[in-house]
Design an enzyme around this catalytic site. Structure first.
Site, PDB file in Angstrom:
ATOM      1  CG  ASP A 177     -11.151-124.051 -13.601  1.00 22.01           C
ATOM      2  OD1 ASP A 177     -11.793-123.707 -14.530  1.00 22.01           O
ATOM      3  OD2 ASP A 177      -9.826-124.104 -13.194  1.00 22.01           O
TER       4      ASP A 177
ATOM      5  CG  HIS B 204      -9.981-124.448 -17.674  1.00 18.48           C
ATOM      6  ND1 HIS B 204      -9.837-124.106 -16.317  1.00 18.48           N
ATOM      7  CD2 HIS B 204      -9.091-124.101 -18.327  1.00 18.48           C
ATOM      8  CE1 HIS B 204      -8.577-123.552 -16.533  1.00 18.48           C
ATOM      9  NE2 HIS B 204      -8.150-123.559 -17.730  1.00 18.48           N
TER      10      HIS B 204
ATOM     11  CB  SER C  53      -4.977-123.359 -16.860  1.00 16.69           C
ATOM     12  OG  SER C  53      -5.815-121.948 -16.840  1.00 16.69           O
TER      13      SER C  53
END
Length: 764
Positions: free
Chosen positions: A134, A208, A538
């Site tokens: 990520d 994220h 996600s």
């Protein structure tokens, strides 16, 4: 049936008990539309009190709210609550909810909590490692606390790399055991990384990566929230698993060369699960670096979990389609963050928001449609530079969703002098509501409400509005529902393989966040938070990654296919009352093309009864069945010297997949009326429970026709654990127009376990 005889004393007790229940008080939360307060009141608290006294002289007020909510809490009988709900200005009367220690709520929603994991409580640690590819990690977060964990697994060969802003001695521990970054591919295409904007290290400047890794396996953190919303104990799915992060995504994107290098390193390092909340669209498997990396990870015993994509609700919008990948779509949970739009005409509409700053005036203020406050052709979208300050100053601006980020639209309104924003969905997102931590008072509403408010703003000579924030609401029903943004099937590469595989929580999920940016991600957002609430597949992907880690912890000898099978065949597709899980995009029951096998149910997955296992050889035969050449197969399987046998009858329908996607050919011409087609699938199940006899049932629903299903044998008798049994399923269907579809379910049950497979039908 004869009525039971009730003796007088028993009847009297029942009447007393019934009357007591009707008059027994419980606490309720009452949300009020502060702007609807009658002029005779000068203080909102006086109005709250008067509203309460109008239905009861004896009800006790417990609290008044004026920060994240307007209203009060009171002890009421059910009848009083119903009467109060009818009073002017009352938005909702909600029963108080009992809170227990739980996370962002998703572990509780999935049937997990801190004290009751899938593995024995006596086990305080785990050797299972979840690798997250990520945007990196913010290691100082409490979600990476290693208190109570044992030594780093002896088989771990990874590293925590050093960089100028990343000290391994301070950043890694027994929870976060590895941290690496991969940027060569990115820099070769985009030029050197701008280190004034992001760290050339494992450090997460985006948020994220920290969010996904803490969702998968973060440690428990009490009193977690985002700006007071979603308060609780935050934790990942696999509480005791270890985390290794591989930073592969940068400001300009994630490059396949870096991704493949990271997957390679992760397998070598000793990861058991790889979680990739990224995708590149539908492409042939031999052209897809993630599919290639995942094939070889699978061969090494590593399960790869990937997000399905956020391109829904259109058909055939999925990413990560290879059958050896676990592809995860998104659903909602039973928590919401209501924010109400109250119009000057007295009507109000419910949206969602995570705004926590200074509230709008209690008196309604002017409302304007953005399309009437711009000199631009797309000013209705509130894109940068499109609003005329003189027209929006001091007003609530109605913007429409699309193109630029939702939170950026709010900043555009704020920069132009607007006081607040109502953001309306269009047909693309329909009634789906995702919450944002806006920088001005703002709420997102559905398409239907947006159309009504727009009509009011355009027709009323003096339109006014305000926004009332309702805080955190739990126990929302129905839940889950399939998120509109969640990408859908059919599988654009191999229609005979049903994707997504399953869904998991992906809407308004609370998890760890970076210290580099605020919760909106905007450069103008100076707020810093430990946790953030965001949405997407996600977010659903790391839920399944963490659940896979729990199953690996409980069943260390299970293959990736076995773990995936357990998650899929125990997934549920109905609510407790029996109705099918809804698709928020249509308001109708969802189908396997939306949710795959259904919604993850980890407590059932730990003991699935039967599994559908697969080996690398099985997948190679699948590649032969889809007519891949030796070179194409070699591109996927590490240049393996493998050739398809021309004498062998390969078929996708023989792949031992836990679900069934049945493609019928469409007949054409009048001579073919009444024609039928038959498709046969073969499967083998392995008993992972005690000796048992399983019986099959199958159902199908198709508009315009009927699919006949025959299972042979219809009963499977297992005399020992580990025993395998094969069966065939014959599907016979009439010729229907191309594009027709249907769904169904095949179940094997021994009275204790229900081993379910989704059935999806298409006509092409």
């Amino acid at each position: 049936m004869a009525r039971p005889i009730l003796f007088p004393s028993i009847l009297l007790l029942l009447l007393i008990s019934s009357a007591s229940a009707a008059t027994r008080r419980a606490s309720y939360i009452v949300h009020m539309a502060k702007t609807q307060m009658p002029a005779r009141f000068t203080e909102h608290s006086h109005w709250y009190d008067a509203s309460l006294r109008s239905i009861s002289d004896s009800a006790d007020m417990l609290y008044t709210y004026d920060t994240v909510a307007h209203g009060f809490a009171a002890r009421l009988t059910p009848a009083e609550a119903r009467n109060l709900a009818r009073r002017p200005g009352v938005l909702s009367v909600l029963p108080d909810t009992t809170y227990h220690l739980h996370t962002t709520r998703t572990p509780e929603f999935l049937g997990l909590d801190v004290a009751d994991e899938l593995v024995p409580e006596s086990s305080t640690t785990s050797d299972v490692v979840v690798g997250v590819l990520d945007t990196g990690v913010w290691p100082e977060r409490n979600s990476f606390d290693d208190t109570g964990l044992g030594p780093i697994p002896a088989v771990w060969k990874g590293e925590c790399v050093a960089a100028k802003d990343f000290d391994p001695a301070k950043s890694c521990n027994r929870k976060l055991i590895g941290a690496r970054f991969f940027s060569k591919g990115y820099e070769s295409s985009m030029g050197p990384i701008d280190e004034s904007h992001e760290s050339k290290s494992p450090r997460d400047a985006d948020g994220h990566g920290t969010h996904t890794s803490t969702t998968a396996a973060g440690s428990a953190v009490s009193d977690a929230s985002l700006l007071g919303y979603a308060t609780g104990t935050a934790r990942g799915m696999a509480l005791r698993a270890r985390i290794a992060v591989y930073k592969v995504c940068w400001t300009g994107g994630c490059f396949s060369s870096d991704i493949l290098a990271a997957m390679d390193a992760a397998v070598n390092d000793g990861c058991h699960i790889l979680s990739l909340s990224l995708g590149g669209g539908a492409t042939d498997y031999y052209r897809d670096s993630v599919a290639i990396g995942a094939f070889n990870a699978m061969e090494s015993g590593v399960l790869v979990s990937c997000s399905a994509g956020n391109a829904g609700p259109g058909a055939a919008t999925l990413s990560n389609l290879a059958p050896w990948i676990t592809t995860v779509g998104a659903g909602t949970i039973d928590r919401d963050f209501p924010a109400y739009v109250v119009l000057g005409n007295g009507k109000n509409y419910t949206g969602v928001s995570l705004y926590s700053g200074k509230l709008l005036s209690s008196t309604p203020i002017p409302l304007i449609y953005a399309g009437n406050a711009t000199n631009s052709s797309n000013g209705n979208l509130c894109m940068p530079g499109t609003l005329v300050p003189e027209k929006v100053a001091g007003k609530v601006v109605l913007c429409e969703r699309g193109i630029n980020a939702r939170v950026q639209k709010g900043m555009v309104v704020k920069d132009a002098g607007g006081a607040g924003m109502v953001l309306a969905n269009t047909a693309t997102n329909s009634e789906e509501l995702v919450a944002d931590a806006h920088l001005l008072p703002a709420t997102l509403i559905g398409e239907k409400a947006g159309n009504v408010i727009k009509a009011y703003a355009l027709s009323d000579p003096n339109p006014t509005a305000t926004i009332i924030f309702g805080g955190t609401k739990v126990g929302v029903r129905p839940s889950p529902v399939v998120a509109a943004f969640s990408s859908r099937g059919p599988n654009a590469v191999t229609p005979e393989i049903l994707k997504p595989d399953l869904i998991a929580p992906g809407v308004n999920i609370l998890a760890g966040w970076t210290g580099a940016i605020g919760p909106t991600g905007l450069t103008t957002d100076s707020r810093r938070v430990e946790f953030n609430i965001i949405s997407g597949t996600s977010m659903s992907c790391p839920h399944v990654s963490g659940l896979a880690a729990l199953l690996k912890e409980e069943h260390p000898d299970w293959s990736p296919a076995a773990i995936k099978s357990a998650l899929m065949t125990t997934a549920y597709v109905t609510y407790p009352g029996g109705d099918g899980i809804l698709d928020i995009a249509t308001g109708q029951a969802a189908t396997p093309f939306d949710f795959g096998a259904g919604h993850a149910d980890p407590k059932s997955a730990v003991d699935p009864g039967l599994i559908y296992d697969l080996t690398p050889e099985d997948y190679l035969e699948f590649l032969c069945a889809i007519d891949y050449t030796s070179l194409q197969i070699a591109a996927i399987s590490k240049d393996r010297n493998y050739s398809c046998d021309a004498r062998k009858n390969y078929s996708v329908s023989k792949l031992n997949y836990p679900s069934f996607s049945v493609a019928f050919a469409t007949a054409s011409g009048s001579a073919d009326k009444g024609a039928t087609a038959t498709v046969v699938h073969e499967r083998t199940v392995t008993n992972v429970g005690p000796p048992a006899t399983y019986k099959s049932t199958a159902t199908a629903k198709v508009d315009g026709g009927e699919v006949q299903i025959s299972v042979e044998p219809a009963v499977l008798n297992f005399t020992e654990t580990g025993e395998k049994k094969s069966y065939t399923v014959k599907f016979t269907a009439p010729s229907l127009p191309s594009g027709s579809s249907g769904s169904g379910r095949l179940e094997w049950s021994d009275g204790k376990h229900t081993v379910a497979s989704a059935l999806a039908f298409t006509w092409t």
